[in-house]
Design an enzyme around this catalytic site. Sequence first.
Site, PDB file in Angstrom:
ATOM      1  N   GLY A   1       0.831  -1.188   0.000  1.00  0.00           N
ATOM      2  CA  GLY A   1       0.000   0.000   0.000  1.00  0.00           C
ATOM      3  C   GLY A   1       0.870   1.244   0.000  1.00  0.00           C
ATOM      4  CB  CYS A   2       0.441   4.592  -1.525  1.00  0.00           C
ATOM      5  SG  CYS A   2      -1.211   5.021  -0.934  1.00  0.00           S
ATOM      6  CE1 TYR A   3      -1.225   8.690   2.756  1.00  0.00           C
ATOM      7  CE2 TYR A   3      -3.183   7.322   2.788  1.00  0.00           C
ATOM      8  CZ  TYR A   3      -2.586   8.547   2.595  1.00  0.00           C
ATOM      9  OH  TYR A   3      -3.355   9.640   2.245  1.00  0.00           O
TER      10      TYR A   3
ATOM     11  CD  GLN B   1       5.466   5.969  -1.738  1.00  0.00           C
ATOM     12  OE1 GLN B   1       5.743   5.116  -2.562  1.00  0.00           O
ATOM     13  NE2 GLN B   1       4.854   5.674  -0.599  1.00  0.00           N
TER      14      GLN B   1
END
Length: 304
Positions: free
Chosen positions: A118-120, A283
């Site tokens: 996941g991004c976070y 990012q």
Amino acid sequence: MTTRIFIDGDAGTTGLEIRERLAGRTDIEIVALPPEKRKDPGAKRDILAGIDIAILCLPDDAAKETVALCDALGDRSPRLLDASTAHRVAPGWVYGFPELCAGQAAAIGQAARVANVGCYATSSIALLRPLVDAGLIQPHQALTINAVSGYSGGGRQMIEAYEQGAAPAFELYGLTLEHKHLPEIMAYSKLSARPLFVPSVGNFRQGMLVSIPLALDALPGQPTAADFEAAYRRHYEGAAHVRLMPAPANGRLDALALNGTDDMELFVFANDAYRHALLVARQDNLGKGASGAAVQNLDLMIGV
């Protein structure tokens, strides 16, 4: 040898980004399901039985349905790379963060089922895991994680509001304190205490900053910023996409600076007089936080 790939959910943001990244590659053949048959389980089952790897870019329940179809295929099942949150802490799935620890990239390369990050979570784990492994942060430490993402990381309703020009300039969300990324953050950062996670979105399409404030005297051994930096250098030595950066002298960070890349930058800001530190990861939430990570994992799975 050509690898046959099926992107299940290729009309969504993550699927479109993956397809774009794979465009022009001669080592991959992307097999598509005709639009009129996207809800036909039989047609999807036939596709799955004839490919090498399926990339799932679906809501959690739909991803589970595709996995069930693959289970029913037995030995004919393709390998799976799931970009949903459905299997990130599930038994039998390898977590798709190659820089997590020694041997993780090799494990992804050999896995039959990989759960994309996941991004976070990617940023949070990238900041915390090396420090927990080094003993600089204890698993039971009380932590706060603050994060801001572009609207592309906020889900369908937020994306639609942004695209229609109706999105606010800045918005906190997930204020039930039950964000779906917390289980993987805890599991792969080796945390036993649940961190306080505060996500937000800014009025831009993509880009991400995740920050963790620390009172250094509250940590075991009362470490310094230099100790954190040394731990990051050791952990990410030789990593192609994660790197420690010097803290900018002006004390500012642009959330959009890595957009269009698959990289992540880590920063340690410190005030020695007050013994405070701030860990920050930057990012593109569609890059290292989603589609870029998926392609990195795919390359490991096919031996590129």
